[in-house]
Design an enzyme around this catalytic site. Structure first.
Site, mmCIF file in Angstrom:
data_model
loop_
_atom_site.group_PDB
_atom_site.id
_atom_site.type_symbol
_atom_site.label_atom_id
_atom_site.label_comp_id
_atom_site.label_asym_id
_atom_site.label_seq_id
_atom_site.Cartn_x
_atom_site.Cartn_y
_atom_site.Cartn_z
ATOM 1 N N GLU A 1 40.651 -21.958 2.139
ATOM 2 C CA GLU A 1 40.066 -20.931 3.010
ATOM 3 C C GLU A 1 38.538 -20.923 2.921
ATOM 4 O O GLU A 1 37.905 -19.948 3.318
ATOM 5 C CB GLU A 1 40.640 -19.551 2.653
ATOM 6 C CG GLU A 1 42.105 -19.442 3.034
ATOM 7 C CD GLU A 1 42.705 -18.066 2.767
ATOM 8 O OE1 GLU A 1 43.476 -17.601 3.612
ATOM 9 O OE2 GLU A 1 42.404 -17.468 1.719
ATOM 10 N N CYS B 1 64.526 -18.589 2.671
ATOM 11 C CA CYS B 1 64.978 -19.339 1.497
ATOM 12 C C CYS B 1 66.461 -19.673 1.652
ATOM 13 O O CYS B 1 67.241 -18.851 2.135
ATOM 14 C CB CYS B 1 64.754 -18.524 0.223
ATOM 15 S SG CYS B 1 65.197 -19.434 -1.282
ATOM 16 N N PHE C 1 36.354 -22.400 4.620
ATOM 17 C CA PHE C 1 35.649 -22.326 5.903
ATOM 18 C C PHE C 1 36.077 -21.106 6.720
ATOM 19 O O PHE C 1 35.762 -20.995 7.901
ATOM 20 C CB PHE C 1 35.840 -23.617 6.703
ATOM 21 C CG PHE C 1 35.100 -24.775 6.103
ATOM 22 C CD1 PHE C 1 33.713 -24.774 6.062
ATOM 23 C CD2 PHE C 1 35.782 -25.845 5.539
ATOM 24 C CE1 PHE C 1 33.013 -25.829 5.491
ATOM 25 C CE2 PHE C 1 35.099 -26.900 4.959
ATOM 26 C CZ PHE C 1 33.705 -26.893 4.930
ATOM 27 N N HIS C 2 36.813 -20.193 6.083
ATOM 28 C CA HIS C 2 37.147 -18.928 6.744
ATOM 29 C C HIS C 2 35.927 -18.017 6.677
ATOM 30 O O HIS C 2 35.245 -17.950 5.655
ATOM 31 C CB HIS C 2 38.336 -18.289 6.022
ATOM 32 C CG HIS C 2 38.954 -17.144 6.772
ATOM 33 N ND1 HIS C 2 38.348 -15.913 6.877
ATOM 34 C CD2 HIS C 2 40.121 -17.046 7.453
ATOM 35 C CE1 HIS C 2 39.132 -15.112 7.588
ATOM 36 N NE2 HIS C 2 40.205 -15.771 7.951
ATOM 37 N N GLU D 1 43.156 -6.668 7.834
ATOM 38 C CA GLU D 1 42.358 -7.896 7.838
ATOM 39 C C GLU D 1 42.004 -8.296 9.260
ATOM 40 O O GLU D 1 42.810 -8.158 10.178
ATOM 41 C CB GLU D 1 43.136 -9.082 7.229
ATOM 42 C CG GLU D 1 43.400 -9.010 5.751
ATOM 43 C CD GLU D 1 44.118 -10.268 5.256
ATOM 44 O OE1 GLU D 1 43.989 -11.331 5.900
ATOM 45 O OE2 GLU D 1 44.822 -10.174 4.244
ATOM 46 N N CYS E 1 68.384 -21.136 -1.014
ATOM 47 C CA CYS E 1 68.846 -21.566 -2.338
ATOM 48 C C CYS E 1 70.245 -21.021 -2.641
ATOM 49 O O CYS E 1 70.807 -20.233 -1.880
ATOM 50 C CB CYS E 1 67.844 -21.123 -3.404
ATOM 51 S SG CYS E 1 67.934 -19.363 -3.788
ATOM 52 N N CYS F 1 61.571 -16.916 -3.990
ATOM 53 C CA CYS F 1 62.909 -16.670 -3.446
ATOM 54 C C CYS F 1 63.127 -15.163 -3.452
ATOM 55 O O CYS F 1 63.048 -14.530 -4.503
ATOM 56 C CB CYS F 1 63.972 -17.359 -4.300
ATOM 57 S SG CYS F 1 65.626 -16.699 -3.970
ATOM 58 N N ASN G 1 51.541 -9.545 -0.261
ATOM 59 C CA ASN G 1 50.623 -9.930 0.817
ATOM 60 C C ASN G 1 51.402 -10.678 1.884
ATOM 61 O O ASN G 1 52.169 -11.591 1.562
ATOM 62 C CB ASN G 1 49.517 -10.856 0.290
ATOM 63 C CG ASN G 1 48.467 -11.174 1.344
ATOM 64 O OD1 ASN G 1 47.727 -10.290 1.760
ATOM 65 N ND2 ASN G 1 48.418 -12.420 1.790
ATOM 66 N N GLU G 2 51.245 -10.285 3.121
ATOM 67 C CA GLU G 2 51.801 -11.030 4.265
ATOM 68 C C GLU G 2 53.180 -11.610 3.949
ATOM 69 O O GLU G 2 53.394 -12.828 4.012
ATOM 70 C CB GLU G 2 50.830 -12.132 4.701
ATOM 71 C CG GLU G 2 49.535 -11.570 5.253
ATOM 72 C CD GLU G 2 48.571 -12.641 5.771
ATOM 73 O OE1 GLU G 2 48.733 -13.819 5.405
ATOM 74 O OE2 GLU G 2 47.660 -12.287 6.529
ATOM 75 N N CYS H 1 70.391 -17.228 -2.910
ATOM 76 C CA CYS H 1 70.418 -16.598 -1.588
ATOM 77 C C CYS H 1 71.803 -16.751 -0.956
ATOM 78 O O CYS H 1 72.320 -15.815 -0.335
ATOM 79 C CB CYS H 1 69.348 -17.204 -0.685
ATOM 80 S SG CYS H 1 67.682 -16.592 -1.051
#
Ligand SMILES: [Zn+2]
Length: 718
Positions: free
Chosen positions: A361, A157, A363-364, A313, A159, A114, A148-149, A162
């Site tokens: 992931e 969110c 098979f990434h 990436e 909640c 959150c 990350n990302e 928020c």
């Protein structure tokens, strides 16, 4: 400009914590064989680093860092806060987000904190600070990578924390419930707010319409727009919280987080202002046109203020999360990498170095695949790419892209356009931007993506500015555009533009609102076209041939008898030298001329057949083009080519999927990239490059006529 890094970073995510320690050094030795010089570490290690609230354990990370230092690797150091530890969710369940349908998550997944959890801000900031305190000054430390990302896979969110913070945010923004009610047109359906406590986030069991993945629409559109703005700021505050914690212990190392192109939920222009360098993750799906990938790169460069960016990436082979994931064809990853460099990337990085054996992931694609050897096609191609980048890319670093065409991208118009309940559900905002972007890109004309709030002085740098589907016109935007046009600029806009103000309220007085006088048209109605259907569009005469279409003096045909009598008609268009047949889709704006001349009319048998579909209007020294319907490629070509000619731009014709792009160094050197992004041989004529050396072919002289192998790239320096 001076490059941000001393070395061209070639590497990416390495997750040794998933492997026995005795395998680590062999990984590094193999990566060195592939000319890899950088590892991104610690992206998802929070639980290992912090097994309990008062316990940090950096012993494994110390050994990972020591190994990378021993091998003189560059390090992109993540703060590891993108996936919550299970114990943290167990002890503080409020730290995890609540869905559109009001369900609080249990432990699992990632990117799902959150953003208004005070506890999350505290623990993530503390960890980021502890890492910076411990590892600042590490040899090879190239950049800090926060989280990350952000937002990826998590959604907004909803909640109670928020909701409470949102009410405070609204109070600070509007000051009174009266101002809020006015901004939201809240008397609609008795939504009048009498107490701040009445404000409820746009949940699916309230005013929200959509899903957890795409809370697309809302009963009160201003509520959704404001909630998106608020959630964007909340996520950004999580980033700046960790960034500032790192900065307390490391004054100089660049700080970034990896963005995701046209990702909807975050207004990346607000993020770019807070980042030392923009980095992003490029994962084109099957069938994504090369021009769409190019647009994403240009958008990310724009978010960073035009400076070179990091390609944080991409996959060395196939992705894994699409329903169907093709392996990358021989040469394809290299071509995509050079395309990124051509558009301003100063790094080429992958997810990931070694392929996981478990997790979703597995098979990434990875540089070291499940076979665990160097004896794979992907490894060999990575090594060849690394060698080429190592030789050529350092001299390109710091050079910049120059463009005389700008295309506006506006996240709030993205939210607003896709949030409209009517007249169509057919719009995907980024694809409308791409429709206009592609018309220039396929002519190999460089494009800058710009925010809609770009000042008149900045607009004047461009010969052509396009504002596709700019439905929300914020304060000052129309004035800047008018100044630009009066001063000689060429402005292209059209369907669905100029409709909403910054509160997502319709601007009264007829579409396209603040662009109406500039465009010289009134779009009275917006007709929806069914999926898969199109409407014929007939261009007549050249853009700059004002006599080609009768315009105001045209006779009124029966088909357009609904009209004001001043508009161009089917009769008039029939007398013109029809140059091309094109078509429109999704919507057709039914327009009246108010001074504009007609470039194209609608065909077919709708009641508005023969009325204007595309117009141009002179204003001051410049001109405004209004495109009434999303044109197919033939239509965009007929529209754009005369504008390109009039602007003195220099288009170059190449086969579809073959791109030519340039970067310019401060010392006068120009780098030209010729990239075949197709799996077929392509023939290109390159008279300007004839006699220059191809840096990727050991300096071989480039001929005027070239047959490019599938995915072949030429890089010339002049
Ligand atoms: Zn929340």
């Amino acid at each position: 400009m001076k490059p941000l890094f001393d070395t061209f970073l070639f590497g990416g995510d390495w997750n040794p914590e998933q492997w026995p320690e005795e395998t680590w050094e062999r990984d590094i030795e193999m990566l060195e064989d592939a000319h890899i010089n950088e590892a991104t570490i610690n992206v998802f290690s929070w639980t290992l680093l912090q097994p309990g609230e008062d316990t940090y354990d950096f012993t494994m990370l110390d050994r990972i860092v020591a190994l990378l230092v021993k091998h003189r690797f560059n390090i992109v150091f993540a703060t590891g806060t993108a996936a919550l530890p299970a114990w943290m969710v167990r002890e503080h369940p409020e730290i995890i987000r609540t869905t559109f349908e009001g369900k609080r998550h249990v432990f699992g997944g990632r990117h799902n904190f959150c953003p208004n959890s005070a506890y999350f801000r505290t623990v993530s900031g503390k960890l980021a600070g502890a890492l910076a305190e411990r590892y600042a000054g590490t040899p090879g430390l190239a950049a800090w990578h926060i989280g990350n990302e952000y937002g990826g896979g998590g959604g907004l969110c909803y909640c109670e924390a928020c909701a409470a913070a949102f009410r405070d945010w609204l109070k600070a923004k509007y000051g009174s419930v009266e101002a809020l009610n006015k901004a939201w047109c809240a008397n609609f359906w008795s939504h009048t707010i009498v107490d701040w406590a009445d404000v409820v986030p746009p949940v699916g069991y309230g005013d929200g319409i959509g899903s957890d993945w795409d809370p697309r629409k809302c009963v009160v559109s201003g509520l959704l727009i404001d909630y998106r703005r608020f959630q964007n700021e909340s996520q950004l505050a999580c980033f700046t919280n960790e960034r500032d914690a790192v900065r307390r212990f490391d004054a100089a190392t660049p700080i970034t987080t990896n963005l995701m192109g046209t990702f909807k939920d975050l207004d990346y222009f607000t993020w770019g202002r807070e980042m030392d360098v923009v980095s992003w993750d490029n994962y084109p799906g099957m069938g994504m046109p090369a021009s769409r990938v190019a647009m994403n790169h240009d958008l990310m460069r724009a978010v960073g203020g035009g400076k070179p960016f990091m390609l944080m990436e991409q996959t060395p082979n196939q992705q894994n999360w699409f329903p169907y994931c093709k392996v990358k064809r021989p040469g394809e990853v290299a071509a995509l990498s050079w395309q990124a460099v051509a558009h301003g990337a100063d790094t080429v990085q992958f997810f990931q170095m070694r392929q996981s054996i478990g997790g979703c992931e597995r098979f990434h694609g990875a540089v070291i695949a499940h076979d665990g050897t160097e004896d794979s096609r992907v490894f060999r191609e990575t090594a060849a790419l690394g060698e080429a980048l190592g030789k050529v890319a350092p001299r390109i670093m710091g050079s910049k892209v120059r463009a005389r065409v700008a295309v506006m991208f506006d996240w709030e118009s993205y939210w607003s356009l896709e949030g409209c309940v009517g007249p169509t559900a057919g719009f995907a905002y980024p694809e409308e931007v791409h429709r206009f972007y592609r018309a220039f890109n396929r002519r190999n004309i460089a494009v800058d993506i710009i925010p809609s709030t770009t000042s008149a002085a900045e607009l004047e740098r461009y010969s052509v500015v396009a504002a596709p589907a700019l439905i929300m016109v914020k304060p000052g935007v129309a004035e800047a555009v008018e100044t630009y046009v009066r001063g000689g600029g060429r402005f292209i806009t059209g369907y669905m533009s100029g409709i909403h103000d910054e509160h997502d309220l319709v601007i009264p007085g007829g579409y396209p609102g603040p662009f109406r006088a500039l465009a010289g048209v009134w779009a009275e109605e917006i007709d929806a076209i069914a999926p898969g259907e199109t409407i014929p569009v007939r261009f007549g005469g050249a853009v700059d041939d004002k006599s080609a279409v009768a315009g105001d003096s045209g006779a009124v045909s029966e088909a357009s008898s609904h009209c004001c009598g001043k508009c161009a008609t089917g009769n008039a268009a029939d007398t013109a030298d029809t140059k091309s047949d094109a078509s429109g889709e999704i919507v057709a704006s039914i327009m009246h001329l108010e001074g504009a001349r007609v470039l194209a009319t609608y065909g077919g048998d709708e009641f508005y057949a023969g009325t204007p579909a595309v117009t141009a209007n002179v204003c001051g020294e410049g001109e405004t083009y209004y495109v009434g319907t999303p044109l197919d490629e033939a239509g965009m070509d007929v529209l754009i080519q005369p504008i390109v000619d009039a602007a003195g731009l220099e288009p170059t014709t190449t086969p579809d999927g073959v791109e030519i792009a340039e970067r310019y160094a401060d010392d006068g050197r120009t780098f030209t990239f010729v990239i075949n992004l197709t799996d077929r041989e392509q023939h290109v004529t390159l008279p300007a490059l004839a006699g220059a050396a191809d840096l990727l072919a050991n300096g071989r002289t480039i001929a005027a006529g070239n047959t490019l192998a599938p995915y072949q790239v030429i890089v010339a320096e002049r």
